[in-house]
Design an enzyme around this catalytic site. Sequence first.
Site, mmCIF file in Angstrom:
data_model
loop_
_atom_site.group_PDB
_atom_site.id
_atom_site.type_symbol
_atom_site.label_atom_id
_atom_site.label_comp_id
_atom_site.label_asym_id
_atom_site.label_seq_id
_atom_site.Cartn_x
_atom_site.Cartn_y
_atom_site.Cartn_z
ATOM 1 N N SER A 1 -15.370 5.105 52.507
ATOM 2 C CA SER A 1 -15.373 5.553 53.909
ATOM 3 C C SER A 1 -14.313 4.629 54.936
ATOM 4 O O SER A 1 -13.361 4.193 54.432
ATOM 5 C CB SER A 1 -16.580 6.099 54.672
ATOM 6 O OG SER A 1 -16.056 6.659 55.710
ATOM 7 N N ASP B 1 -15.710 17.602 51.767
ATOM 8 C CA ASP B 1 -15.645 16.512 52.385
ATOM 9 C C ASP B 1 -15.068 16.773 54.092
ATOM 10 O O ASP B 1 -14.208 17.240 54.077
ATOM 11 C CB ASP B 1 -15.148 15.265 52.256
ATOM 12 C CG ASP B 1 -15.566 14.074 52.817
ATOM 13 O OD1 ASP B 1 -16.073 13.923 53.997
ATOM 14 O OD2 ASP B 1 -15.356 12.613 52.287
ATOM 15 N N HIS C 1 -19.180 14.153 51.433
ATOM 16 C CA HIS C 1 -18.570 12.786 51.601
ATOM 17 C C HIS C 1 -19.563 11.615 51.027
ATOM 18 O O HIS C 1 -18.802 10.871 50.349
ATOM 19 C CB HIS C 1 -18.789 12.505 53.158
ATOM 20 C CG HIS C 1 -18.231 11.241 53.731
ATOM 21 N ND1 HIS C 1 -16.591 10.825 53.606
ATOM 22 C CD2 HIS C 1 -18.998 9.974 54.310
ATOM 23 C CE1 HIS C 1 -16.721 9.859 54.077
ATOM 24 N NE2 HIS C 1 -17.811 9.146 54.465
#
Length: 335
Positions: free
Chosen positions: A145, A266, A296
């Site tokens: 991320s 996601d 995610h």
Amino acid sequence: MPADGDAPAPAVHFWGDHPATESDYYAAHGAEGEPSYFTTPDEGARRLFTRAWRPRAPARPKALVFMVHGYGNDISWTFQSTAVFLARSGFACFAADLPGHGRSHGLRAFVPDLDAAVADLLAFFRAVRAREEHAGLPCFLFGESMGGAICLLIHLRTPPEEWAGAVLVAPMCRISDRIRPPWPLPEILTFVARFAPTAAIVPTADLIEKSVKVPAKRVIAARNPVRYNGRPRLGTVVELLRATDELAKRLGEVTIPFLVVHGSADEVTDPEVSRALYEAAASKDKTIKIYDGMLHSLLFGELDENIERVRGDILAWLNEKCTLSTSLQRDITVE
């Protein structure tokens, strides 16, 4: 035993109460490791909480993997599951809690200068790779991320030969138009952040709910004792917008070999942005895998069979790059 009506004591580890210690958990999974602190060598002398995970002695690692966690997260909870997997697969892994995260210095989740955070991590990574026992080992970046964005920033700020490659897991390499605040809100946030940068007032959805598919794993993620659960701070949001805007303009400068993995469902980071990275990057060696229906949290929050699939793809890619790196070093030695 808790009295009637009392809540049970929180688990000390994400895996529960057994094994009772981290070292026992590592050993049970074919790895070893330890926590420590690293003090940055610059004038500020900030302290980062760090961890190492290695193959069990006397095995020599195939390579070093330098890992970066995402926003609000840390390296001591579920993040460890991937590091332990890689360690038992032959890789020595190292990570640090970002400033303002986990057990590192700073106000919780306050990252007013991502370049400074990059410099702190790079100082730690270079100190690790300079150790005598690591001489000659290929070095990889690994980011989840926001950590994926940080890995790309590290790459863009260092010589290309410093890294053998990068694994980018659902990277935040640009704020998607789907979730980016509409104009003129970014300009307003930037103005207000000058006067109240630490104010935790930016509204956001529950990231665990949006990231973690399996309900039982949402419970585990929420039990993390050092996870930041508050609203994002103004200064952090403005800095993420600035840094990801920089990345968006510089995707064509990315030359590092990379694997990017992303879930098609996601809602936290946009798989289309990963596709844009793949298309724009100048890297001659690049791979993208989009997993249908995954969210995610690819490496913890998914069904176990999905996690095994993603882990397997990452491991296969790393092993391939290690083989190429070894062959290249052998050719150079022969010449």
